[in-house]
Design an enzyme around this catalytic site. Structure first.
Site, PDB file in Angstrom:
ATOM      1  N   ASP A  38       7.295  16.662  13.775  1.00 28.88           N
ATOM      2  CA  ASP A  38       8.014  16.997  15.003  1.00 28.88           C
ATOM      3  C   ASP A  38       9.132  18.017  14.803  1.00 28.88           C
ATOM      4  OD1 ASP A  38       9.490  15.118  13.587  1.00 28.88           O
ATOM      5  OD2 ASP A  38      10.241  14.085  15.359  1.00 28.88           O
ATOM      6  N   GLU A  60       0.856  16.647   2.537  1.00 30.34           N
ATOM      7  CA  GLU A  60       1.732  17.723   2.086  1.00 30.34           C
ATOM      8  C   GLU A  60       1.544  18.051   0.609  1.00 30.34           C
ATOM      9  OE1 GLU A  60       3.682  15.902   5.712  1.00 30.34           O
ATOM     10  OE2 GLU A  60       2.762  15.120   3.863  1.00 30.34           O
ATOM     11  N   HIS A 123      15.298   9.769  12.580  1.00 32.86           N
ATOM     12  CA  HIS A 123      14.146   9.433  11.744  1.00 32.86           C
ATOM     13  C   HIS A 123      13.948  10.519  10.678  1.00 32.86           C
ATOM     14  CE1 HIS A 123      12.548  12.116  14.838  1.00 32.86           C
ATOM     15  NE2 HIS A 123      11.533  12.384  14.040  1.00 32.86           N
ATOM     16  N   HIS A 124      13.279  10.156   9.625  1.00 28.61           N
ATOM     17  CA  HIS A 124      13.047  11.020   8.460  1.00 28.61           C
ATOM     18  C   HIS A 124      14.334  11.319   7.679  1.00 28.61           C
ATOM     19  CE1 HIS A 124       9.123  11.256  10.029  1.00 28.61           C
ATOM     20  NE2 HIS A 124       9.122  12.461  10.550  1.00 28.61           N
ATOM     21  N   GLY A 421       0.778  20.454 -15.309  1.00 21.64           N
ATOM     22  CA  GLY A 421      -0.252  19.460 -15.594  1.00 21.64           C
ATOM     23  C   GLY A 421      -0.282  18.277 -14.654  1.00 21.64           C
ATOM     24  N   ASP A 452     -13.755  13.193 -12.878  1.00 18.62           N
ATOM     25  CA  ASP A 452     -13.860  12.167 -11.848  1.00 18.62           C
ATOM     26  C   ASP A 452     -12.528  11.452 -11.623  1.00 18.62           C
ATOM     27  OD1 ASP A 452     -13.938  10.931 -14.331  1.00 18.62           O
ATOM     28  OD2 ASP A 452     -15.795   9.819 -13.968  1.00 18.62           O
ATOM     29  N   ASN A 479     -17.230  11.047 -16.375  1.00 21.15           N
ATOM     30  CA  ASN A 479     -17.199  10.428 -17.699  1.00 21.15           C
ATOM     31  C   ASN A 479     -16.305   9.180 -17.703  1.00 21.15           C
ATOM     32  OD1 ASN A 479     -14.791  11.778 -17.463  1.00 21.15           O
ATOM     33  ND2 ASN A 479     -15.151  13.188 -19.166  1.00 21.15           N
ATOM     34  N   GLY A 481     -13.422   8.142 -16.215  1.00 21.60           N
ATOM     35  CA  GLY A 481     -11.976   7.992 -16.275  1.00 21.60           C
ATOM     36  C   GLY A 481     -11.231   9.176 -16.831  1.00 21.60           C
ATOM     37  N   GLU A 485      -6.258  11.438 -21.289  1.00 24.62           N
ATOM     38  CA  GLU A 485      -5.353  10.353 -21.662  1.00 24.62           C
ATOM     39  C   GLU A 485      -5.960   9.492 -22.777  1.00 24.62           C
ATOM     40  OE1 GLU A 485      -2.750  11.026 -20.391  1.00 24.62           O
ATOM     41  OE2 GLU A 485      -2.972  11.674 -18.324  1.00 24.62           O
TER      42      GLU A 485
END
Length: 574
Positions: A38, A60, A123-124, A421, A452, A479, A481, A485
């Protein structure tokens, strides 16, 4: 009455929003990303008046990622969010753009100046009457910040911010109150474009640096050129190619510099990332007695865990704000002018050229007898599938490290987010890149490689691609996951696992009909060979969504080496 007199004194009154959006159009923006709220709705009504198209992302954060990708292809971009909730959803994407030197104009619609002055409980907000808190958060990730509160200053503020955004290649933040959107300011100045020319170096200082550079270059026995990300971001690729063409010196790129150099040029010698490089590349660069580095960003993933073995004594660094020759720094002497004079004045008869390694898409050497699609085989094979002027987007994960093993055709644009990253960045960036290519009027394929795990974070942006009829090709590496990591820590840990989705159903969920989307499932080398050879698939006249299955623990060589180095850095206690 005072406002009426001031308006009457204007030669060509225009509303603030019209001025801002006209300026965006003048500097190259054609589509504006964001989410309506708004506090920005009235401003959005002005987009079409300035011949700007509204994109409208699903959130966003994705819009910020898309603005990042758009700017990397088009040169600059714009993002519109609403106060508080909207801008904070986008702040991760803006921080990434700042980190990686991407010029994004972030426009935030905010409460009126009267509401702010009275500290109203709106608001916000945080409910404490502080309307500066979110702008303060953005000060560290913006190269210019302007609160458009005073009509007599707004035109100057806008012009200054847009110039800073382009010249410094980093985001700027514009806070636009609702009661300023339709205020009148001087439109006469729109006839004069914003000066986006690069600042010139002081000639005497520039000439001195050029002389020093040439002294070391002419005396070197084994010099090489290393091109990094800021050569792209700060627009010196013409100088890079002219330098390579004139000297014929071996030229390498860093992971973040991938795509900066024509990889079919005889002097192109590969991707250098310290110990993450191919052995012949590492040996060649590490043995050089002079390295001309252009636009370096020596982050951990860009250097395979800070594994460069080169000495600053053998290095000349060219940057957008300064130059460094061995251990002598020359602040304020920027690389563009220096490089141009080095090209003009270098004596090629005094240049010692020792050839670098030859780079090929070595599919045969990486082919085994198994039908399984492996990382080692996949990426060279992709190199044979790519064609000139493709846009290649890779997620920071297996894709970004795998693409090191892909030799690009001439004119390929590579997008990756190696330094920041942020998982899922590539999906929004792909949307923005494809839109930028279309806005530029060029027929270019945009191809995304994403894991994925990463895709699950930002998958909704596929709906924006479908809505705008963007003909992208998406390879989803399935693969099970977060492989990057797993390589760093937790090979079998549950926190690196994901739910298995029915990937080929995804485009239909987001509104993709058969005439807009084609889906493919690939589990063997033979199936992938068939797809990559298919004429319709190569034409890319619709969205192609490809589910590619690879082993859970298979990873590119460069990722394994970089992850090991990263794990060691993380484990240091002093």
């Amino acid at each position: 009455m005072a406002l009426d007199i001031r308006t009457q004194a204007l030669k060509q009154p225009v509303d603030v929003a019209e001025y801002l959006f006209t300026r965006l159009h003048q500097i190259g923006v054609r589509s504006v990303h964001g989410v309506p709220g708004d506090y920005n709705l009235v401003a959005l009504d002005y987009l079409s008046k300035s011949n700007l198209k509204w994109v409208g992302s699903v959130n966003e954060l994705n819009a910020a990622y898309a603005a990042d990708g758009y700017a990397r292809v088009k040169g600059i971009s714009a993002l519109i969010t609403t106060f508080g909730v909207g801008e904070l959803s986008a702040i991760n994407g803006i921080a990434g753009a700042f980190s990686e030197h991407i010029p994004v104009v972030h426009i935030v619609g905010c409460p009126s100046t009267i509401s702010q002055r009275n500290g109203m409980l709106l608001h916000h907000t945080l409910g404490n009457g502080d309307f500066n808190v979110f702008a303060n958060m953005n000060t560290e990730i913006s190269c210019a910040l302007a609160k458009l509160n005073n009509p007599s200053e707004i035109a100057d503020q806008i012009d200054h911010a847009l110039r800073q955004c382009y010249i410094r290649s980093r985001p700027v933040y514009l806070l636009l109150p609702t009661d300023m959107v339709q205020k009148k300011i001087e439109g006469e100045r729109l006839k004069q474009p914003i000066d986006l020319s690069e600042p010139k170096n002081e000639e005497e200082r520039e000439d001195y640096v050029v002389d020093v550079v040439l002294k070391y270059l002419h005396n070197a026995k084994n010099p090489v050129i290393l091109v990094d990300a800021c050569a792209i971001r700060h627009r010196v690729l013409n100088e890079v190619h002219d330098l390579v063409n004139k000297t014929n010196l071996p030229v390498f790129v860093t992971p973040m510099g991938k795509g900066a150099v024509n990889e079919n040029h005889p002097s192109y010698s590969g991707v250098y990332a310290g110990s993450g490089s191919l052995p012949e590349v590492m040996d060649r660069v590490d043995s050089a007695d002079l390295i001309l580095t252009i636009g370096a960003l020596k982050s951990d993933f860009n250097t395979a865990g800070f594994s460069y073995r080169t000495s600053q004594l053998n290095t000349i660094d060219f940057h957008s704000t300064h130059c460094v020759v061995r251990y002598s720094e020359y602040p304020g002497v920027t690389m563009k002018g220096v490089l141009r004079k080095v090209i003009d004045r270098v004596d090629v008869n005094k240049i010692s050229v020792q050839p670098g390694p030859k780079v090929v898409n070595d599919v045969a050497r990486n082919t085994d007898q198994s039908p399984t699609v492996t990382q080692a085989w996949f990426w060279p094979r992709i190199g044979e599938y790519l064609r000139e002027h493709d846009i290649v987007v890779t997620e920071t994960g297996t894709a970004n490290f795998g693409i090191w093993g892909t030799k690009f055709p001439n004119g390929t644009t590579a997008l990756s987010q190696v330094l920041w990253g942020s998982i899922g960045w590539s999906v929004g960036a792909c949307q923005g890149a494809a839109l930028a290519a279309r806005d530029s009027g060029r027929d270019r394929r945009t191809i995304l490689f994403v894991g994925d795990g990463s895709l699950q974070l930002t998958v909704q942006e596929i709906s924006t691609m479908i809505r705008h009829n963007l003909k992208v090709t998406i390879f989803v590496i399935c693969n099970e996951g977060f492989t990057i990591e797993r390589c760093i820590h937790g090979k079998e840990a549950v926190y690196n696992d994901i739910s298995e989705w029915r990937w080929t159903d995804i485009p239909k969920v987001f509104g993709g009909t058969d005439n807009k989307v084609a889906t493919h499932q690939v589990k063997t080398k033979e199936q992938l060979e068939s797809l990559l050879s298919d004429k319709e698939f190569n034409a890319a006249d619709k969205i192609h969504f490809v589910e590619v299955h690879m082993p859970k623990h298979d990873a590119p060589r460069a990722l394994i080496l970089t992850a090991e180095a990263s794990a060691k850095v993380n484990a240091r206690d002093s």
